[in-house]
Design a protein around this motif. Structure first.
Motif, PDB file in Angstrom:
ATOM      1  N   UNK A 234       0.928  -1.079   0.058  1.00 50.28           N
ATOM      2  CA  UNK A 234       0.025   0.066  -0.037  1.00 50.28           C
ATOM      3  C   UNK A 234       1.026   1.277   0.028  1.00 50.28           C
ATOM      4  N   UNK A 235       2.083   1.102   0.792  1.00 53.48           N
ATOM      5  CA  UNK A 235       2.831   2.375   0.848  1.00 53.48           C
ATOM      6  C   UNK A 235       3.570   2.466  -0.606  1.00 53.48           C
ATOM      7  N   UNK A 236       3.994   1.412  -1.449  1.00 53.88           N
ATOM      8  CA  UNK A 236       4.362   1.610  -2.617  1.00 53.88           C
ATOM      9  C   UNK A 236       3.343   2.315  -3.590  1.00 53.88           C
ATOM     10  N   UNK A 237       2.232   1.933  -3.534  1.00 52.93           N
ATOM     11  CA  UNK A 237       1.077   2.568  -4.314  1.00 52.93           C
ATOM     12  C   UNK A 237       0.935   3.755  -3.896  1.00 52.93           C
ATOM     13  N   UNK A 238       0.841   4.071  -2.686  1.00 48.32           N
ATOM     14  CA  UNK A 238       0.476   5.290  -2.169  1.00 48.32           C
ATOM     15  C   UNK A 238       1.607   6.507  -2.644  1.00 48.32           C
ATOM     16  N   UNK A 239       3.015   6.256  -2.400  1.00 49.63           N
ATOM     17  CA  UNK A 239       3.859   7.070  -2.465  1.00 49.63           C
ATOM     18  C   UNK A 239       4.195   7.337  -4.057  1.00 49.63           C
ATOM     19  N   UNK A 240       3.829   6.370  -4.871  1.00 43.25           N
ATOM     20  CA  UNK A 240       3.874   6.598  -6.156  1.00 43.25           C
ATOM     21  C   UNK A 240       2.901   7.569  -6.753  1.00 43.25           C
ATOM     22  N   UNK A 241       1.532   7.058  -6.424  1.00 46.02           N
ATOM     23  CA  UNK A 241       0.683   7.934  -6.948  1.00 46.02           C
ATOM     24  C   UNK A 241       0.604   9.312  -6.172  1.00 46.02           C
ATOM     25  N   UNK A 242       1.262   9.422  -5.034  1.00 42.05           N
ATOM     26  CA  UNK A 242       1.327  10.726  -4.368  1.00 42.05           C
ATOM     27  C   UNK A 242       2.664  11.507  -4.730  1.00 42.05           C
ATOM     28  N   UNK A 243       3.265  11.021  -5.730  1.00 42.25           N
ATOM     29  CA  UNK A 243       4.133  11.916  -6.503  1.00 42.25           C
ATOM     30  C   UNK A 243       3.383  12.921  -7.334  1.00 42.25           C
ATOM     31  N   UNK A 244       2.177  12.754  -7.759  1.00 45.43           N
ATOM     32  CA  UNK A 244       1.524  13.559  -8.532  1.00 45.43           C
ATOM     33  C   UNK A 244       0.803  14.649  -7.348  1.00 45.43           C
ATOM     34  N   UNK A 245       0.543  15.679  -8.033  1.00 48.70           N
ATOM     35  CA  UNK A 245      -0.078  16.770  -7.071  1.00 48.70           C
ATOM     36  C   UNK A 245       0.588  17.931  -6.886  1.00 48.70           C
ATOM     37  N   UNK A 246       1.166  18.382  -5.938  1.00 47.77           N
ATOM     38  CA  UNK A 246       2.064  19.583  -5.590  1.00 47.77           C
ATOM     39  C   UNK A 246       3.112  19.733  -6.337  1.00 47.77           C
ATOM     40  N   UNK A 247       3.930  20.708  -6.543  1.00 50.91           N
ATOM     41  CA  UNK A 247       5.240  20.645  -7.070  1.00 50.91           C
ATOM     42  C   UNK A 247       6.320  19.792  -6.323  1.00 50.91           C
ATOM     43  N   UNK A 248       6.138  20.071  -5.020  1.00 52.43           N
ATOM     44  CA  UNK A 248       7.050  19.253  -4.229  1.00 52.43           C
ATOM     45  C   UNK A 248       6.668  17.895  -3.909  1.00 52.43           C
ATOM     46  N   UNK A 249       5.299  17.197  -4.499  1.00 53.65           N
ATOM     47  CA  UNK A 249       5.193  15.989  -4.074  1.00 53.65           C
ATOM     48  C   UNK A 249       6.185  15.024  -4.611  1.00 53.65           C
ATOM     49  N   UNK A 250       6.747  14.997  -5.700  1.00 50.72           N
ATOM     50  CA  UNK A 250       8.023  14.420  -6.247  1.00 50.72           C
ATOM     51  C   UNK A 250       9.141  15.612  -6.283  1.00 50.72           C
ATOM     52  N   UNK A 251      10.140  15.253  -5.842  1.00 51.71           N
ATOM     53  CA  UNK A 251      11.392  16.236  -5.945  1.00 51.71           C
ATOM     54  C   UNK A 251      11.934  16.238  -7.295  1.00 51.71           C
ATOM     55  N   UNK A 252      11.618  15.217  -8.290  1.00 52.55           N
ATOM     56  CA  UNK A 252      12.091  15.324  -9.591  1.00 52.55           C
ATOM     57  C   UNK A 252      11.259  16.221 -10.245  1.00 52.55           C
ATOM     58  N   UNK A 253      10.071  16.719  -9.789  1.00 50.64           N
ATOM     59  CA  UNK A 253       9.007  17.752 -10.538  1.00 50.64           C
ATOM     60  C   UNK A 253       9.950  19.288 -10.696  1.00 50.64           C
ATOM     61  N   UNK A 254      10.701  19.403  -9.386  1.00 53.69           N
ATOM     62  CA  UNK A 254      11.365  20.487  -9.327  1.00 53.69           C
ATOM     63  C   UNK A 254      12.437  20.632 -10.409  1.00 53.69           C
ATOM     64  N   UNK A 255      12.903  19.758 -10.873  1.00 56.71           N
ATOM     65  CA  UNK A 255      14.031  19.691 -11.943  1.00 56.71           C
ATOM     66  C   UNK A 255      13.382  20.504 -13.157  1.00 56.71           C
ATOM     67  N   UNK A 256      12.125  19.842 -13.819  1.00 59.26           N
ATOM     68  CA  UNK A 256      11.568  20.365 -14.964  1.00 59.26           C
ATOM     69  C   UNK A 256      11.022  22.042 -14.634  1.00 59.26           C
ATOM     70  N   UNK A 257      10.687  22.325 -13.352  1.00 58.71           N
ATOM     71  CA  UNK A 257      10.556  23.646 -12.909  1.00 58.71           C
ATOM     72  C   UNK A 257      11.541  24.629 -13.148  1.00 58.71           C
TER      73      UNK A 257
END
Length: 384
Positions: A324-347
């Motif tokens: 459940x944590x694997x599913x939740x943290x992967x889906x949780x990468x969507x949402x805010x800009x900091x939900x996944x730190x990788x998103x900051x790279x694009x920003x």
């Protein structure tokens, strides 16, 4: 003082992790149990993968593959789909961070070839979808992102079970990305062929540099295979670490200097914090009561605030429902800009290339993330 502020701004998550570790140390003074907090297996494999990916990136392997693919396309629609799907599929093996570092800057170059009108119309949308694609593609494999690698090691599940767990969400993500790509790319379809297809080809010294296969490429390829054997538990983690360290100390010291050690220190900080908090009965019981039976949604919500890697590290100390944590943290990468730190790279790249359109990018990014997150959470509800 200014240098300190710059460092804190650049390494915010690391600073938070270390601060939490220090504060928790006042509650639970350092003792012999501290060494047991550290997951050396995860840290070693993460270091090995980051080193090898840095080496392959230095060799221009990923850019070479992208250029060859794009050199065969004939329409704007094909260009959009390839740019997005490159991030989606490559992130499964080279991690979401490396995929974005490699292909987002490349996107600005490619869209320039389609003309100013096409660039202005599509660049923000494409980068948004590349970011989402990298975060979603990486969730399929244990090596796709740091939290997967950590939770996979903690869970003890087989590689096959991990892939099957995330496969429905990955397939759903692919369908959504293809749908978006077709709808958006069709707006470029009438533009015909690329303005200067020959610009996609190499010439002169650049051609000589990027078309020549560097001997180290084979070395990094072998080391990557060694890493995969360790992830699959065929090879001990210490053997993979020894192989990578020994090889790079002799042949690739430049690569060792470019590894993201701040991520490794972030893990250590959270390991210490979680270990100490787990020894405080009141805090442990409180968090366990919150998480119990709600691991996926708790992970998603926590990821929006502290990012999905710290969320995985924190919550794993208070529940055994690792699937459940694997599913939740992967889906949780969507949402805010900091939900996944990788998103900051694009920003950061958007800020550099399209500084006047940061606000517009954030609107597109947030809207698209909410749509994708809603669709995948809906799939989770249906499956469960």
């Amino acid at each position: 003082m200014q240098k300190i502020m710059i460092f804190i701004k650049k390494e915010t998550v690391l600073c938070i992790a270390l601060l939490l570790a220090v504060v928790s140390a006042f509650m639970i003074p350092p003792d012999g149990e501290y060494i047991d907090y550290i997951d050396f297996h995860t840290l070693s494999i993460l270091f090995c993968l980051m080193s090898v990916m840095t080496g392959l990136q230095e060799m221009g392997v990923f850019e070479r593959i992208a250029r060859r693919l794009l050199g065969k396309v004939k329409s704007g629609l094909s260009v959009v789909l390839i740019l997005v799907l490159l991030c989606f599929f490559s992130s499964m093996l080279i991690t979401n961070d490396v995929a974005l570092i490699t292909f987002v800057p490349f996107t600005f170059i490619v869209l320039n070839m389609l003309g100013e009108e096409a660039r202005n119309r599509m660049v923000l949308k494409v980068v948004v979808m590349q970011t989402i694609a990298a975060n979603l593609g990486s969730m399929l494999t244990p090596i796709g992102n740091p939290q997967n690698l950590y939770l996979y090691g903690r869970s003890g599940m087989s590689m096959g079970n991990f892939l099957l767990l995330m496969l429905p969400y990955t397939l759903c993500s692919l369908v959504l990305l293809l749908g978006w790509g077709v709808i958006s790319g069709m707006r470029l379809k009438d533009m015909g062929r690329l303005q200067e297809r020959n610009e996609m080809d190499f010439s002169g010294q650049e051609a000589l540099h990027l078309k020549r296969i560097h001997p180290m490429t084979l070395v990094y390829g072998i080391l990557f295979f060694v890493c995969l054997l360790s992830v699959g538990r065929v090879l001990p983690w210490w053997a993979a670490l020894a192989a990578v360290l020994f090889t790079l100390l002799i042949m690739g010291r430049k690569v060792l200097r470019k590894v993201d050690y701040s991520l490794l220190l972030t893990f250590v900080g959270f390991f210490v914090f979680i270990g100490n908090m787990g020894r405080i009965p009141l805090f442990r019981d409180f968090l366990q009561n919150i998480i119990l039976g709600r691991e996926v949604f708790t992970s998603v919500i926590a990821s929006q605030v502290i990012s999905n890697v710290p969320a995985a590290l924190l919550l794993s100390g208070f529940t055994d429902e690792f699937g459940s944590l694997i599913i939740g943290t992967n889906l949780g990468g969507l949402g805010t800009l900091i939900a996944s730190m990788a998103s900051l790279i694009s920003y950061k790249y958007v800020g550099k290339e399209e500084g006047n359109h940061r606000g517009k990018y954030m609107v597109l990014f947030t809207t698209a993330n909410i749509i994708f997150l809603g669709a995948l959470l809906g799939l989770y509800v249906v499956l469960n």
